[in-house]
Design an enzyme around this catalytic site. Structure first.
Site, PDB file in Angstrom:
ATOM      1  N   LYS A 135       1.826   2.161  -5.023  1.00  0.00           N
ATOM      2  CA  LYS A 135       2.390   1.599  -6.266  1.00  0.00           C
ATOM      3  C   LYS A 135       1.455   1.865  -7.435  1.00  0.00           C
ATOM      4  CE  LYS A 135       2.437  -2.459  -4.324  1.00  0.00           C
ATOM      5  NZ  LYS A 135       2.080  -2.113  -2.940  1.00  0.00           N
ATOM      6  N   GLY A 139      -4.504  -4.413  -3.750  1.00  0.00           N
ATOM      7  CA  GLY A 139      -5.495  -3.385  -4.068  1.00  0.00           C
ATOM      8  C   GLY A 139      -4.718  -2.149  -4.473  1.00  0.00           C
ATOM      9  N   HIS A 140      -4.687  -1.864  -5.767  1.00  0.00           N
ATOM     10  CA  HIS A 140      -3.888  -0.742  -6.276  1.00  0.00           C
ATOM     11  C   HIS A 140      -4.825   0.373  -6.733  1.00  0.00           C
ATOM     12  CE1 HIS A 140      -0.333  -3.683  -7.188  1.00  0.00           C
ATOM     13  NE2 HIS A 140      -0.660  -3.618  -5.913  1.00  0.00           N
ATOM     14  N   ASP A 145       0.807  -1.225   0.000  1.00  0.00           N
ATOM     15  CA  ASP A 145       0.000   0.000   0.000  1.00  0.00           C
ATOM     16  C   ASP A 145       0.837   1.270   0.000  1.00  0.00           C
ATOM     17  OD1 ASP A 145      -2.222  -1.672   0.106  1.00  0.00           O
ATOM     18  OD2 ASP A 145      -2.269  -1.631   2.293  1.00  0.00           O
ATOM     19  N   GLN A 195       1.954  -6.157  -3.140  1.00  0.00           N
ATOM     20  CA  GLN A 195       2.425  -6.241  -1.752  1.00  0.00           C
ATOM     21  C   GLN A 195       3.704  -5.399  -1.596  1.00  0.00           C
ATOM     22  OE1 GLN A 195       1.402  -9.661  -3.213  1.00  0.00           O
ATOM     23  NE2 GLN A 195      -0.489  -8.674  -2.664  1.00  0.00           N
ATOM     24  N   GLY A 244     -10.759  -3.149   3.268  1.00  0.00           N
ATOM     25  CA  GLY A 244     -11.326  -2.020   4.001  1.00  0.00           C
ATOM     26  C   GLY A 244     -10.848  -1.949   5.445  1.00  0.00           C
TER      27      GLY A 244
HETATM   28  P1  GDP Z   1      -0.775   0.305  -3.531  1.00  0.00           P
HETATM   29  O1  GDP Z   1      -1.360  -0.966  -3.040  1.00  0.00           O
HETATM   30  O2  GDP Z   1       0.682   0.395  -3.263  1.00  0.00           O
HETATM   31  O3  GDP Z   1      -1.100   0.598  -4.959  1.00  0.00           O
HETATM   32  O4  GDP Z   1      -1.433   1.461  -2.659  1.00  0.00           O
HETATM   33  P2  GDP Z   1      -2.996   1.605  -2.294  1.00  0.00           P
HETATM   34  O5  GDP Z   1      -3.736   2.021  -3.501  1.00  0.00           O
HETATM   35  O6  GDP Z   1      -3.476   0.403  -1.576  1.00  0.00           O
HETATM   36  O7  GDP Z   1      -2.942   2.753  -1.207  1.00  0.00           O
HETATM   37  C1  GDP Z   1      -2.398   4.002  -1.483  1.00  0.00           C
HETATM   38  C2  GDP Z   1      -3.474   5.074  -1.229  1.00  0.00           C
HETATM   39  O8  GDP Z   1      -2.870   6.331  -1.138  1.00  0.00           O
HETATM   40  C3  GDP Z   1      -4.488   5.180  -2.341  1.00  0.00           C
HETATM   41  O9  GDP Z   1      -5.723   5.533  -1.796  1.00  0.00           O
HETATM   42  C4  GDP Z   1      -3.948   6.309  -3.207  1.00  0.00           C
HETATM   43  O10 GDP Z   1      -4.962   6.998  -3.931  1.00  0.00           O
HETATM   44  C5  GDP Z   1      -3.365   7.207  -2.149  1.00  0.00           C
HETATM   45  N1  GDP Z   1      -2.193   7.993  -2.572  1.00  0.00           N
HETATM   46  C6  GDP Z   1      -1.180   7.654  -3.407  1.00  0.00           C
HETATM   47  N2  GDP Z   1      -0.239   8.613  -3.436  1.00  0.00           N
HETATM   48  C7  GDP Z   1      -0.662   9.578  -2.590  1.00  0.00           C
HETATM   49  C8  GDP Z   1      -0.107  10.816  -2.159  1.00  0.00           C
HETATM   50  O11 GDP Z   1       0.976  11.233  -2.545  1.00  0.00           O
HETATM   51  N3  GDP Z   1      -0.831  11.539  -1.244  1.00  0.00           N
HETATM   52  C9  GDP Z   1      -2.026  11.122  -0.766  1.00  0.00           C
HETATM   53  N4  GDP Z   1      -2.648  11.886   0.127  1.00  0.00           N
HETATM   54  N5  GDP Z   1      -2.581   9.962  -1.161  1.00  0.00           N
HETATM   55  C10 GDP Z   1      -1.901   9.200  -2.047  1.00  0.00           C
HETATM   56  P1  IMO Z   2      -0.913  -4.230  -2.183  1.00  0.00           P
HETATM   57  O1  IMO Z   2      -0.448  -4.806  -3.513  1.00  0.00           O
HETATM   58  C1  IMO Z   2      -0.994  -4.570   2.152  1.00  0.00           C
HETATM   59  C2  IMO Z   2      -1.017  -8.614   3.812  1.00  0.00           C
HETATM   60  C3  IMO Z   2      -2.242  -9.077   4.558  1.00  0.00           C
HETATM   61  C4  IMO Z   2      -1.603 -10.000   5.571  1.00  0.00           C
HETATM   62  C5  IMO Z   2      -0.491 -10.665   4.756  1.00  0.00           C
HETATM   63  C6  IMO Z   2      -0.852 -12.035   4.194  1.00  0.00           C
HETATM   64  O2  IMO Z   2      -2.172  -3.497  -2.264  1.00  0.00           O
HETATM   65  O3  IMO Z   2       0.216  -3.464  -1.554  1.00  0.00           O
HETATM   66  P2  IMO Z   2      -2.416 -12.803   2.197  1.00  0.00           P
HETATM   67  O4  IMO Z   2      -3.886 -12.603   1.961  1.00  0.00           O
HETATM   68  O5  IMO Z   2      -1.552 -12.257   1.116  1.00  0.00           O
HETATM   69  O6  IMO Z   2      -2.076 -14.222   2.541  1.00  0.00           O
HETATM   70  O7  IMO Z   2      -2.105 -11.963   3.536  1.00  0.00           O
HETATM   71  O8  IMO Z   2      -0.202  -9.777   3.702  1.00  0.00           O
HETATM   72  N1  IMO Z   2      -1.253  -8.131   2.431  1.00  0.00           N
HETATM   73  C7  IMO Z   2      -1.204  -6.834   2.077  1.00  0.00           C
HETATM   74  N2  IMO Z   2      -1.019  -5.731   2.821  1.00  0.00           N
HETATM   75  N3  IMO Z   2      -1.118  -4.467   0.804  1.00  0.00           N
HETATM   76  C8  IMO Z   2      -1.254  -5.570   0.049  1.00  0.00           C
HETATM   77  O9  IMO Z   2      -1.221  -5.537  -1.305  1.00  0.00           O
HETATM   78  C9  IMO Z   2      -1.356  -6.826   0.680  1.00  0.00           C
HETATM   79  N4  IMO Z   2      -1.533  -8.094   0.244  1.00  0.00           N
HETATM   80  C10 IMO Z   2      -1.446  -8.874   1.315  1.00  0.00           C
HETATM   81  O10 IMO Z   2      -2.904  -7.992   5.172  1.00  0.00           O
HETATM   82  O11 IMO Z   2      -1.011  -9.265   6.596  1.00  0.00           O
HETATM   83 MG    MG Z   3      -2.888  -1.631  -1.792  1.00  0.00          MG
END
Ligand code: GDP
Ligand code: IMO
Ligand code: MG
Length: 424
Positions: free
Chosen positions: A16, A40-41, A13, A224, A302
């Site tokens: 990426k 979840g990207h 998270d 991840q 969530g």
């Molecule tokens: P990922 O799994 O690495 O793709 O990251 P996620 O999408 O799960 O979580 C990143 C969250 O931060 C998302 O809701 C993005 O829209 C938000 N986000 C990304 N870059 C920024 C930033 O520079 N500032 C803020 N405030 N939010 C950001």
């Molecule tokens: P993105 O790509 C954050 C965490 C889960 C748990 C551990 C193992 O959005 O960064 P799993 O279901 O993979 O066996 O769970 O890994 N986890 C993540 N945490 N971002 C993710 O993906 C994750 N994918 C798995 O919360 O701790």
């Molecule tokens: Mg994510």
């Protein structure tokens, strides 16, 4: 642009999705190489939030080939739902999506096993996403997994599924006292999935190597993060795949010498979802503040994310094990109103100082972080377009992060929108 791997440098998270979306503009192919719909990207385009779980974030750009590599585990229902979700938003998903014949498939029994294991071993639970990821990879390595190629061959599929279900049903009945699965219902359902997935299927290694011959640029989308990697993370509180850059080769069929660059994505602070050690985790007051400002809630489940200060020990570890050349620092804006900001530069445990990431889980659980304290900038940076226009204290903070990580900052993200990005 060259062939670039994008990896998460923390516990996932890191943002990426946003960075991949921006860099996809200059790529021809965007490839997911591991994980599944545990990811979840998030990409935000003109105020609209799009969350991708399995399909590479490059799908939002026209004329890109998006590939789900052999290293990914696929839940067919989740895949078809995601295709539908994108099409409903006017995004084309047709011959621009390719799926490796060798990718393994998640079955209903994997998802149930994932949940049952977490319940049974409550004390040591991992806090998985419940998507069946671990059990599916377990079958892959136990050499009884079922791949896309298998469900396209009725006879092979029947034999493999029968064999798997006999064993799984025994486990459900005897170990978990859980109801068993019907072979026929699963077989029929997955044959239907196979029909729908078949038009997308490809030989990933050949597709990508041909693309290289044609001088195309490939972007690899890590899911991840480094510390959720099965080998390099906070084991056993990890996911079941190689999220690190090396996974890009194994999970796609491209040789290591073909990778030109690795970019690490790292938040300006730290978060993690699920269980496991987290040395710089905030106490209640700061947690609430940062979680709300950073909207730190899981994009897949969530669940509220745990939050803490930037940890240079894990950051440096990520730089080493991925061969990170440059970093993208995200969510710097979330720290805008912090009068003081801390950076963890080492851990202290039983009088000993650790500058390197310790493999001993007890040290990770119990170590006290050694902090440096930096003054905040106390102003809104969300509209800043150039590094030189950032407040002095923000620049100093970034320069210190780069120095500690022994790397160079290439991208700074100051908001979730595409244009809230600074390139250095
Ligand atoms: P990922 O799994 O690495 O793709 O990251 P996620 O999408 O799960 O979580 C990143 C969250 O931060 C998302 O809701 C993005 O829209 C938000 N986000 C990304 N870059 C920024 C930033 O520079 N500032 C803020 N405030 N939010 C950001
Ligand atoms: P993105 O790509 C954050 C965490 C889960 C748990 C551990 C193992 O959005 O960064 P799993 O279901 O993979 O066996 O769970 O890994 N986890 C993540 N945490 N971002 C993710 O993906 C994750 N994918 C798995 O919360 O701790
Ligand atoms: Mg994510």
């Amino acid at each position: 642009m060259s062939n670039t791997v994008i990896v998460g440098a923390q516990w996932g998270d890191e943002g990426k999705g946003k960075i991949i979306d921006i860099l996809s503009k200059d790529a021809d192919y965007v490839v997911r190489y591991q994980g599944g719909n545990n990811a979840g990207h998030t990409v935000v385009v003109a105020g609209e939030e799009i969350i991708l779980h399995l399909i590479p974030s490059g799908i939002l750009h026209k004329n890109k080939i998006c590939v789900i590599g052999n290293g990914v585990v696929i839940d067919p229902q989740a895949l078809l739902d995601e295709i539908e979700y994108l099409r409903c938003r006017g995004i084309k998903v047709k011959n621009n999506l390719r799926i490796s014949r060798n990718a393994h498939i998640i079955f209903p029994y994997h998802k149930i096993l994932d949940k049952l294991r977490e319940e049974k071993f409550r004390k040591t639970k991992i806090g998985t996403t419940g998507r069946g990821i671990g059990p599916c990879y377990t079958d892959k390595f136990a050499r009884c997994g079922i791949r896309i190629a298998d469900i396209l061959n009725k006879k092979v599929f029947k034999e493999k599924l029968q064999c798997n279900m006999r064993e799984k049903n025994e486990v459900f009945r005897r170990v978990y006292k859980h109801k068993t699965f019907s072979f026929r219902a699963t077989y029929d359902q997955y044959l239907k999935f196979a029909k729908k997935i078949e038009p997308f299927v490809c030989d990933c290694a050949y597709l990508l190597n041909d693309a290289l011959k044609a001088k195309k640029d490939i972007l690899f989308e890590g899911a991840q993060g480094t510390h959720l990697d099965i080998d390099h993370g906070t084991y056993p509180f990890v996911t079941s795949s190689n999220a690190t850059a090396g996974g890009a080769c194994v999970g796609s069929g491209l040789g290591p010498a073909k990778i030109d660059k690795v970019i690490g994505v790292i938040k300006a602070y730290t978060t993690r979802v699920g269980e496991g050690p987290f040395p710089t985790e905030f106490s209640a007051q700061l947690l609430k503040q940062i979680r709300n400002r950073g909207k730190e809630f899981g994009a897949t489940t969530g669940r509220p994310r745990r939050c803490g200060w930037f940890d240079a020990v894990i950051g440096r570890h990520a730089v080493i094990v991925n061969g990170i050349e440059t970093i993208a620092v995200t969510k710097l804006d979330v720290l805008d109103m912090m009068p003081k900001i801390k950076i963890c530069v080492g851990y202290k445990y039983k009088g000993k100082v650790f500058r390197h990431f310790p493999a001993d889980i007890e040290i990770l659980w119990k170590a006290k972080p050694i902090y440096e304290e930096w003054p905040g900038w106390m102003e809104d940076i969300t509209r800043t377009k150039y590094f030189s226009k950032l407040p002095k204290n923000a620049r100093k903070y970034l320069e210190r992060l780069a120095q500690l990580l022994e790397t160079r900052i290439e991208i700074i993200s100051v908001g979730s929108e595409r244009n809230q990005t600074i390139f250095i």
